[in-house]
Design an enzyme around this catalytic site. Structure first.
Site, short mmCIF file in Angstrom:
data_model
loop_
_atom_site.label_atom_id
_atom_site.label_comp_id
_atom_site.label_asym_id
_atom_site.label_seq_id
_atom_site.Cartn_x
_atom_site.Cartn_y
_atom_site.Cartn_z
N ARG A 33 0.82 -1.23 0.00
CA ARG A 33 0.00 0.00 0.00
C ARG A 33 0.85 1.27 0.00
O ARG A 33 0.47 2.27 0.62
CB ARG A 33 -0.94 0.05 1.21
CG ARG A 33 -2.11 -0.89 1.16
CD ARG A 33 -3.22 -0.34 0.30
NE ARG A 33 -4.17 -1.38 -0.04
CZ ARG A 33 -5.25 -1.67 0.68
NH1 ARG A 33 -5.55 -0.97 1.73
NH2 ARG A 33 -6.03 -2.66 0.32
N ARG A 37 -3.82 6.20 0.78
CA ARG A 37 -4.38 7.44 1.34
C ARG A 37 -3.45 8.22 2.25
O ARG A 37 -3.69 9.38 2.53
CB ARG A 37 -5.65 7.11 2.12
CG ARG A 37 -6.88 7.12 1.25
CD ARG A 37 -8.05 6.65 2.06
NE ARG A 37 -7.75 5.35 2.62
CZ ARG A 37 -8.57 4.66 3.39
NH1 ARG A 37 -9.72 5.16 3.74
NH2 ARG A 37 -8.23 3.46 3.83
N ARG A 46 -7.28 10.92 -6.20
CA ARG A 46 -8.47 10.13 -5.97
C ARG A 46 -9.72 11.00 -5.88
O ARG A 46 -10.83 10.52 -6.09
CB ARG A 46 -8.23 9.36 -4.68
CG ARG A 46 -9.32 8.52 -4.19
CD ARG A 46 -9.33 7.14 -4.76
NE ARG A 46 -10.05 6.30 -3.81
CZ ARG A 46 -11.33 6.41 -3.57
NH1 ARG A 46 -12.06 7.28 -4.23
NH2 ARG A 46 -11.91 5.65 -2.64
N ASP A 82 -6.51 -3.22 -7.46
CA ASP A 82 -7.08 -3.79 -6.25
C ASP A 82 -7.34 -5.26 -6.50
O ASP A 82 -7.58 -5.66 -7.65
CB ASP A 82 -8.38 -3.09 -5.84
CG ASP A 82 -8.79 -3.48 -4.43
OD1 ASP A 82 -8.31 -2.87 -3.47
OD2 ASP A 82 -9.56 -4.45 -4.29
N TYR A 157 -14.60 -12.29 0.50
CA TYR A 157 -15.37 -11.11 0.06
C TYR A 157 -16.61 -11.52 -0.72
O TYR A 157 -17.68 -10.93 -0.56
CB TYR A 157 -14.49 -10.17 -0.77
CG TYR A 157 -13.52 -9.37 0.07
CD1 TYR A 157 -13.99 -8.48 1.05
CD2 TYR A 157 -12.15 -9.49 -0.08
CE1 TYR A 157 -13.11 -7.76 1.84
CE2 TYR A 157 -11.26 -8.77 0.69
CZ TYR A 157 -11.74 -7.90 1.66
OH TYR A 157 -10.87 -7.19 2.44
O1 CP3 Z 1 0.18 0.46 -3.26
C1 CP3 Z 1 -0.28 -0.70 -3.30
O2 CP3 Z 1 -0.06 -1.57 -2.42
C2 CP3 Z 1 -1.03 -1.13 -4.55
C3 CP3 Z 1 -2.43 -0.98 -4.51
C4 CP3 Z 1 -3.36 -1.95 -3.77
C5 CP3 Z 1 -4.69 -1.57 -3.47
N1 CP3 Z 1 -5.32 -2.66 -2.96
C6 CP3 Z 1 -5.28 -0.26 -3.73
C7 CP3 Z 1 -6.29 0.20 -2.73
C8 CP3 Z 1 -3.18 -3.27 -3.37
C9 CP3 Z 1 -1.95 -4.16 -3.43
C10 CP3 Z 1 -4.44 -3.71 -2.86
C11 CP3 Z 1 -4.69 -5.08 -2.39
C12 CP3 Z 1 -5.86 -5.34 -1.55
N2 CP3 Z 1 -7.14 -4.83 -1.64
C13 CP3 Z 1 -5.89 -6.31 -0.51
C14 CP3 Z 1 -4.72 -7.18 -0.12
C15 CP3 Z 1 -3.74 -6.42 0.72
C16 CP3 Z 1 -4.24 -6.16 2.12
O3 CP3 Z 1 -4.35 -4.98 2.46
O4 CP3 Z 1 -4.47 -7.13 2.86
C17 CP3 Z 1 -7.18 -6.32 0.05
C18 CP3 Z 1 -7.64 -7.17 1.21
C19 CP3 Z 1 -7.96 -5.38 -0.69
C20 CP3 Z 1 -9.39 -5.05 -0.51
C21 CP3 Z 1 -9.52 -3.62 -0.12
N3 CP3 Z 1 -9.51 -2.56 -1.02
C22 CP3 Z 1 -9.55 -3.05 1.18
C23 CP3 Z 1 -9.58 -3.85 2.46
C24 CP3 Z 1 -9.58 -1.65 1.03
C25 CP3 Z 1 -9.50 -0.60 2.13
C26 CP3 Z 1 -10.78 0.03 2.45
C27 CP3 Z 1 -10.52 1.33 3.18
O5 CP3 Z 1 -10.88 2.37 2.61
O6 CP3 Z 1 -9.96 1.29 4.27
C28 CP3 Z 1 -9.55 -1.38 -0.35
C29 CP3 Z 1 -9.50 -0.03 -0.97
C30 CP3 Z 1 -8.16 0.31 -1.50
N4 CP3 Z 1 -7.48 -0.42 -2.43
C31 CP3 Z 1 -7.36 1.44 -1.15
C32 CP3 Z 1 -6.21 1.37 -1.93
C33 CP3 Z 1 -5.08 2.38 -1.99
C34 CP3 Z 1 -7.75 2.49 -0.09
C35 CP3 Z 1 -7.79 3.87 -0.59
C36 CP3 Z 1 -8.94 4.25 -1.45
O7 CP3 Z 1 -10.08 3.86 -1.17
O8 CP3 Z 1 -8.65 5.01 -2.37
#
Ligand code: CP3
Length: 359
Positions: A33, A37, A46, A82, A157
């Site tokens: 990540r 954010r 975003r 994602d 999910y």
């Molecule tokens: O920089 C990086 O690591 C690459 C981008 C990336 C994202 N998601 C973008 C994202 C990666 C590698 C992921 C993987 C991902 N997504 C996982 C596996 C890694 C982990 O954290 O365990 C999982 C479980 C997800 C599912 C998911 N997507 C979650 C739990 C969330 C967070 C929800 C929140 O807002 O707290 C997301 C949204 C997400 N995917 C964000 C990012 C940067 C959060 C920011 C946003 O909403 O713009």
């Protein structure tokens, strides 16, 4: 997209070398990540856009991937996407809600839903991801990591319909209808195998499988219900000859089984000290992790102390990739990560050479 040419300094392959347990000039470091954010420039990018729109627009996904590289000399880039992007492309209606995560309004609850799922055709259904990978390779000199979700995490999910603390419906399906569960694992596993292969063929130089929530399972259930599909997934990628990284949270008791899934690098969270985790997976694989991401919210002196503990436990052994034990938390000050990159690089100069001489 960057118009100023390479934005990340001289070419370095220390990340790929460490994944292969070769000697390195410094321990490589990147952050799960790292484009997220916690970066004001990410929040600006975003603004007014859905995250799935970012993921599906190559120019924007490239820009998001590059943001952390402009700030700090991390040793790898991770594709901005994602884990749910390919799942949506498989025909599942879903969204990603800010502060919540993936939401599947019509969850997959039984035999018919599972058998309706179709296997992903990456070229036809996620061409924008492959285009992002191709564009990125022209922009960056550090290695590019592609990724996919692991079968248990994606299934959770789909079955729960959203984030879950106990994954109870998922586990209930697994035990109530092992045949349907097996098919779900098969469809997700083969789809993600095709997806990762397509990313590598488009230019990704390593791939990571995020089975983030697999640590919710006991070792017996992991062995019987998840490991076969994961082993199949990694096994099908071996011929690509790129590092295969396998990550999960809370997997302390699963580490020896995860090792059997066939990845060449195992990601470890912070619950097991690095040297113990390494002993559990064996020294013939590389390890990645394991600083608690919450520590990065504390003053620098505390972060430094914990990071140096991780480095001490890695003991200069070849095959350590410094990372957090899970993704960067949104409240992390970017400066802390910038200092961490410098600290890891400074303190590990020549370290694997020392190990080789001393062993
Ligand atoms: O920089 C990086 O690591 C690459 C981008 C990336 C994202 N998601 C973008 C994202 C990666 C590698 C992921 C993987 C991902 N997504 C996982 C596996 C890694 C982990 O954290 O365990 C999982 C479980 C997800 C599912 C998911 N997507 C979650 C739990 C969330 C967070 C929800 C929140 O807002 O707290 C997301 C949204 C997400 N995917 C964000 C990012 C940067 C959060 C920011 C946003 O909403 O713009």
């Amino acid at each position: 997209m960057s118009e100023t040419g390479p934005i990340d300094g001289p070419e370095t392959d220390r990340f790929l070398r460490a994944c292969r347990r070769q000697s390195v000039d410094r321990t490589p470091v990147w952050f799960m990540r790292q484009a997220g954010r916690y970066l004001p420039e990410y929040r600006a990018l975003r603004e007014g856009r859905d995250i799935l729109e970012l993921c599906r627009t190559p120019e924007l996904a490239v820009e998001a991937t590059l943001l952390p590289l402009r700030r700090m000399p991390v040793d790898a880039a991770i594709l901005f996407s994602d884990i749910m992007v390919p799942v949506a492309a498989m025909g599942v209606d879903l969204r990603i809600d800010p502060g919540i995560g993936p939401v599947v309004p019509d969850p997959i609850r039984g035999h018919d839903d599972v058998w309706r799922l179709r296997t992903l055709d990456p070229q036809a259904e996620v061409p924008f991801v492959l285009e992002t990978v191709r564009l990125l390779r022209k922009e960056i000199s550090v290695p590019l990591i592609g990724f996919a979700g692991g079968p248990f995490t994606l299934a959770s999910y789909l079955v729960e319909g959203g984030p879950s603390r106990n994954h109870e419906r998922t586990k209930a399906l697994m035990h109530a209808d092992p045949e349907t569960w097996g098919h779900l694992m098969f469809v997700l596993g083969t789809s993600m195998a095709a997806y990762l292969r397509a990313q590598v063929e488009s230019g990704a130089q390593a791939v990571q499988v995020f089975d983030s929530w697999a640590g919710a399972l006991d070792p017996d259930d992991y062995l019987h219900f998840v490991l076969p599909a994961t082993r199949e997934l990694f096994g099908s990628l071996v011929d690509l000859d790129v590092p295969l990284i396998h990550f999960g949270v809370g997997t302390g008791e699963l580490l020896p089984l995860m090792r059997d899934a066939g990845a060449t690098v195992i990601g470890v969270d912070w619950r097991v000290p690095l040297h113990e985790a390494w002993e559990r997976v064996g020294y013939d694989v590389a390890v990645q992790g394991n600083l608690d991401p919450a520590v990065c919210l504390a003053p620098w002196e505390a972060v430094e102390k914990k990071a140096l503990t991780v480095l001490r436990r890695a003991a200069g052994r070849p095959g350590h990739v410094f990372n957090l034990g899970h993704g960067v938390l949104p409240d992390t000050p970017p400066e802390i990560l910038e200092r961490l990159v410098d600290l890891v690089h400074e303190r590990t100069e020549g370290s694997t050479r020392v190990w080789e001489e001393g062993s």
